[in-house]
Design a protein around this motif. Structure first.
Motif, mmCIF file in Angstrom:
data_model
loop_
_atom_site.group_PDB
_atom_site.id
_atom_site.type_symbol
_atom_site.label_atom_id
_atom_site.label_comp_id
_atom_site.label_asym_id
_atom_site.label_seq_id
_atom_site.Cartn_x
_atom_site.Cartn_y
_atom_site.Cartn_z
ATOM 1 N N HIS A 203 44.764 20.166 58.977
ATOM 2 C CA HIS A 203 43.375 20.225 58.526
ATOM 3 C C HIS A 203 42.969 19.202 57.465
ATOM 4 C CE1 HIS A 203 42.171 23.841 60.728
ATOM 5 N NE2 HIS A 203 43.388 24.283 60.516
ATOM 6 N N PHE A 204 43.919 18.494 56.838
ATOM 7 C CA PHE A 204 43.555 17.668 55.689
ATOM 8 C C PHE A 204 44.088 16.244 55.815
ATOM 9 C CE2 PHE A 204 43.909 22.104 54.309
ATOM 10 C CZ PHE A 204 42.609 22.318 53.874
ATOM 11 N N ASN A 205 43.273 15.283 55.392
ATOM 12 C CA ASN A 205 43.713 13.885 55.375
ATOM 13 C C ASN A 205 43.587 13.264 53.987
ATOM 14 O OD1 ASN A 205 40.931 13.676 55.291
ATOM 15 N ND2 ASN A 205 40.734 12.714 57.317
ATOM 16 N N SER A 206 43.405 14.116 52.966
ATOM 17 C CA SER A 206 43.438 13.676 51.580
ATOM 18 C C SER A 206 44.101 14.768 50.753
ATOM 19 C CB SER A 206 42.027 13.410 51.064
ATOM 20 O OG SER A 206 42.051 13.023 49.694
ATOM 21 N N LEU A 207 44.881 14.368 49.760
ATOM 22 C CA LEU A 207 45.594 15.321 48.915
ATOM 23 C C LEU A 207 45.230 15.101 47.454
ATOM 24 C CD1 LEU A 207 49.225 15.101 50.392
ATOM 25 C CD2 LEU A 207 47.332 16.553 51.159
ATOM 26 N N SER A 208 45.157 16.191 46.708
ATOM 27 C CA SER A 208 45.004 16.146 45.256
ATOM 28 C C SER A 208 46.051 17.058 44.632
ATOM 29 C CB SER A 208 43.604 16.618 44.833
ATOM 30 O OG SER A 208 42.613 15.695 45.203
ATOM 31 N N PRO A 209 46.541 16.715 43.437
ATOM 32 C CA PRO A 209 47.485 17.598 42.755
ATOM 33 C C PRO A 209 46.714 18.598 41.895
ATOM 34 C CG PRO A 209 47.323 15.527 41.580
ATOM 35 C CD PRO A 209 46.352 15.444 42.718
ATOM 36 N N GLU A 210 47.043 19.862 42.036
ATOM 37 C CA GLU A 210 46.314 20.872 41.267
ATOM 38 C C GLU A 210 46.663 20.782 39.785
ATOM 39 O OE1 GLU A 210 44.980 25.515 41.926
ATOM 40 O OE2 GLU A 210 46.866 24.817 42.777
ATOM 41 N N ASN A 211 47.953 20.845 39.452
ATOM 42 C CA ASN A 211 48.367 20.799 38.056
ATOM 43 C C ASN A 211 49.514 19.831 37.770
ATOM 44 O OD1 ASN A 211 46.807 22.795 36.407
ATOM 45 N ND2 ASN A 211 47.514 24.190 38.000
ATOM 46 N N GLY A 212 50.267 19.456 38.776
ATOM 47 C CA GLY A 212 51.548 18.798 38.569
ATOM 48 C C GLY A 212 51.519 17.444 37.897
ATOM 49 N N LEU A 213 50.358 16.762 37.880
ATOM 50 C CA LEU A 213 50.273 15.463 37.211
ATOM 51 C C LEU A 213 49.465 15.531 35.915
ATOM 52 C CD1 LEU A 213 49.890 12.905 40.151
ATOM 53 C CD2 LEU A 213 51.894 13.342 38.723
ATOM 54 N N LYS A 214 49.111 16.738 35.492
ATOM 55 C CA LYS A 214 48.441 16.873 34.196
ATOM 56 C C LYS A 214 49.449 16.643 33.081
ATOM 57 C CE LYS A 214 44.781 19.790 36.007
ATOM 58 N NZ LYS A 214 44.264 21.159 36.209
ATOM 59 N N TRP A 215 48.954 16.187 31.947
ATOM 60 C CA TRP A 215 49.811 15.646 30.886
ATOM 61 C C TRP A 215 50.922 16.611 30.477
ATOM 62 C CZ3 TRP A 215 47.620 11.332 27.550
ATOM 63 C CH2 TRP A 215 48.613 10.796 26.713
ATOM 64 N N ALA A 216 50.604 17.870 30.256
ATOM 65 C CA ALA A 216 51.594 18.821 29.741
ATOM 66 C C ALA A 216 52.783 18.997 30.673
ATOM 67 C CB ALA A 216 50.935 20.176 29.488
ATOM 68 N N LEU A 217 52.568 18.789 31.963
ATOM 69 C CA LEU A 217 53.643 18.981 32.930
ATOM 70 C C LEU A 217 54.402 17.691 33.221
ATOM 71 C CD1 LEU A 217 51.861 21.406 35.424
ATOM 72 C CD2 LEU A 217 53.506 21.956 33.629
ATOM 73 N N VAL A 218 53.692 16.589 33.332
ATOM 74 C CA VAL A 218 54.357 15.344 33.678
ATOM 75 C C VAL A 218 54.914 14.617 32.451
ATOM 76 C CG1 VAL A 218 52.345 13.797 33.569
ATOM 77 C CG2 VAL A 218 54.158 13.347 35.220
ATOM 78 N N HIS A 219 54.376 14.906 31.262
ATOM 79 C CA HIS A 219 54.775 14.201 30.043
ATOM 80 C C HIS A 219 54.826 15.194 28.874
ATOM 81 C CE1 HIS A 219 53.953 10.367 27.374
ATOM 82 N NE2 HIS A 219 55.122 10.913 27.134
ATOM 83 N N PRO A 220 55.732 16.162 28.932
ATOM 84 C CA PRO A 220 55.726 17.256 27.959
ATOM 85 C C PRO A 220 56.131 16.862 26.539
ATOM 86 C CG PRO A 220 57.627 17.426 29.412
ATOM 87 C CD PRO A 220 56.763 16.348 29.976
ATOM 88 N N GLN A 221 56.953 15.818 26.409
ATOM 89 C CA GLN A 221 57.383 15.344 25.092
ATOM 90 C C GLN A 221 57.250 13.825 25.043
ATOM 91 O OE1 GLN A 221 61.308 16.852 24.233
ATOM 92 N NE2 GLN A 221 60.775 18.927 24.864
ATOM 93 N N LEU A 222 57.240 13.279 23.833
ATOM 94 C CA LEU A 222 56.950 11.862 23.653
ATOM 95 C C LEU A 222 57.796 10.961 24.550
ATOM 96 C CD1 LEU A 222 55.457 9.626 22.148
ATOM 97 C CD2 LEU A 222 57.204 9.773 20.346
ATOM 98 N N GLU A 223 59.078 11.217 24.606
ATOM 99 C CA GLU A 223 59.983 10.365 25.381
ATOM 100 C C GLU A 223 60.439 11.017 26.679
ATOM 101 O OE1 GLU A 223 60.425 7.339 24.504
ATOM 102 O OE2 GLU A 223 59.507 7.483 22.512
ATOM 103 N N THR A 224 59.765 12.076 27.102
ATOM 104 C CA THR A 224 60.197 12.840 28.277
ATOM 105 C C THR A 224 59.118 12.865 29.342
ATOM 106 O OG1 THR A 224 61.565 14.278 26.893
ATOM 107 C CG2 THR A 224 61.041 15.075 29.106
#
Length: 370
Positions: free
Chosen positions: A58-79
């Protein structure tokens, strides 16, 4: 045991696959705009067989719900944590989908350390923008050429069109938005860049957004589209209000992206329009009337609402690049917990068993029937 597992997977695929001669949503609107869906970490995992059958049909475009938001993808300064992002992008490549990044800069789901020095003191403007640019370079740079469009800045305006007094704005003023778009273009010049917000159908908010978007464009800063979050209810906003937003965005020289479409069928407390996550209420029977299942009348109302919405989108397909549902199916919709926690909601075209709602599907399909 292995045989039983394969049997279960086969049944799951059959349950979510299209019926013979049934067009996928993406095929219905093949000549109009992309049909997208926002996915969570479970749904992008390689073992998500049932979800994959639904997504691919049914879909030909994807969006990430939460997984690329800052707190999840970059939780700490060097992480950084790229597990979700890598699986998400791999799924998009497998499907040949137009893959979206959401979102680089937002006032929610961002750790406190982003705004503070190692000693806990508030960063100055230059230091904050440098930190933001480093984040954009790392996250966006990893998926350069793979993620085709980015929500660069999300929800930076108030309902009256003024700038939201976020920590970003308190330290850097409106320049943080300009710097984010400049950096995003520098990192991937081929990517489409979007500003995204809710209640863009409201004239006062839309004016503030468009005035600033035109200011950026006049300064040579790339901004391709305005994302109109489609968090609607069965009763509002009116089709006329939504249409006015589409027309004004297009007239201002930007594409329109319907970025977060769902239709809340449940009653809401007052002052809970849009998607302001600071507004939340405890569960109560008054606001959770369909706990045991949506009524026939509710089903008809939902289908009718989707029909009129998609007729509008089809009418303005020359202005709209993408329509993205905010969630794959009812059971995983954020509207089960917003603006009232713990509700049983039915806002999407797919029910809690991941089955297509035939009445909603038929309503949507009417948009292209002449």
């Amino acid at each position: 045991m292995i045989k039983n597992t394969f049997l279960f997977l086969a049944i799951a695929i059959l349950l979510t696959a299209q019926k013979p001669n049934e067009q996928g949503l993406k095929d219905i609107f093949e000549d109009s705009f992309y049909i997208g869906v926002a996915l969570n970490s479970r749904q992008v995992a390689p073992e998500a067989t049932q979800e994959y059958a639904l997504i691919s049909s049914h879909f030909n475009s994807l969006s990430p719900e939460n997984g690329l938001k800052w707190a999840l993808v970059h939780p700490q300064l060097e992480t950084y944590n790229f597990q979700f992002g890598d699986e998400y992008v791999a799924l998009g490549e497998k499907l040949g989908a137009f893959t979206i990044g959401h979102c680089l800069v937002w006032h929610q789901q961002v750790p406190n350390w982003v705004f503070e020095s190692e000693t806990g003191e508030k960063l100055d403007k230059e230091a904050l923008i440098n930190r933001m640019e480093a984040h954009i370079e790392t996250v966006m740079g990893r998926y350069k050429g793979k993620i085709k469009g980015w929500d660069v800045v999300n929800e930076a305006f108030n309902e009256d069109g003024s700038f939201r007094q976020s920590r970003w704005f308190e330290i850097a003023g409106k320049d943080f938005i300009k710097a984010a778009f400049k950096k995003a273009h520098e990192v991937d010049p081929e990517a489409e860049l979007y500003y995204n917000d809710y209640n863009v159908w409201r004239a006062s908010k839309r004016k503030g957004i468009l005035d600033f978007a035109k200011e950026m464009k006049a300064e040579g800063i790339q901004i391709d589209a305005i994302g109109m979050q489609g968090h609607y209810t069965v009763n509002g906003p009116s089709i006329e209000e939504i249409e006015k937003g589409i027309l004004e965005i297009s007239e201002a020289g930007f594409q329109v992206a319907i970025t977060e479409l769902d239709v809340d069928v449940l009653p809401r407390p007052r002052n809970s329009e849009g998607a302001d996550l600071t507004i939340n209420y405890a569960n109560s029977p008054e606001f959770n009337p369909y706990k045991e299942g949506i009524t026939p009348e509710g089903k008809v109302q939902l289908a009718k609402r989707y029909e009129e919405i998609f007729k509008l989108f089809e009418k303005h397909k020359d202005k709209i690049s993408r329509v993205t549902f905010w969630g794959l199916y009812d059971g995983r919709s954020w509207l089960n917990n917003f603006p009232v926690r713990g509700r049983t909601n039915y806002p999407l075209p797919f029910d809690r068993d991941m089955k297509l709602k035939e009445d909603v599907y038929n309503g949507i399909k009417k948009a292209v029937e002449h």
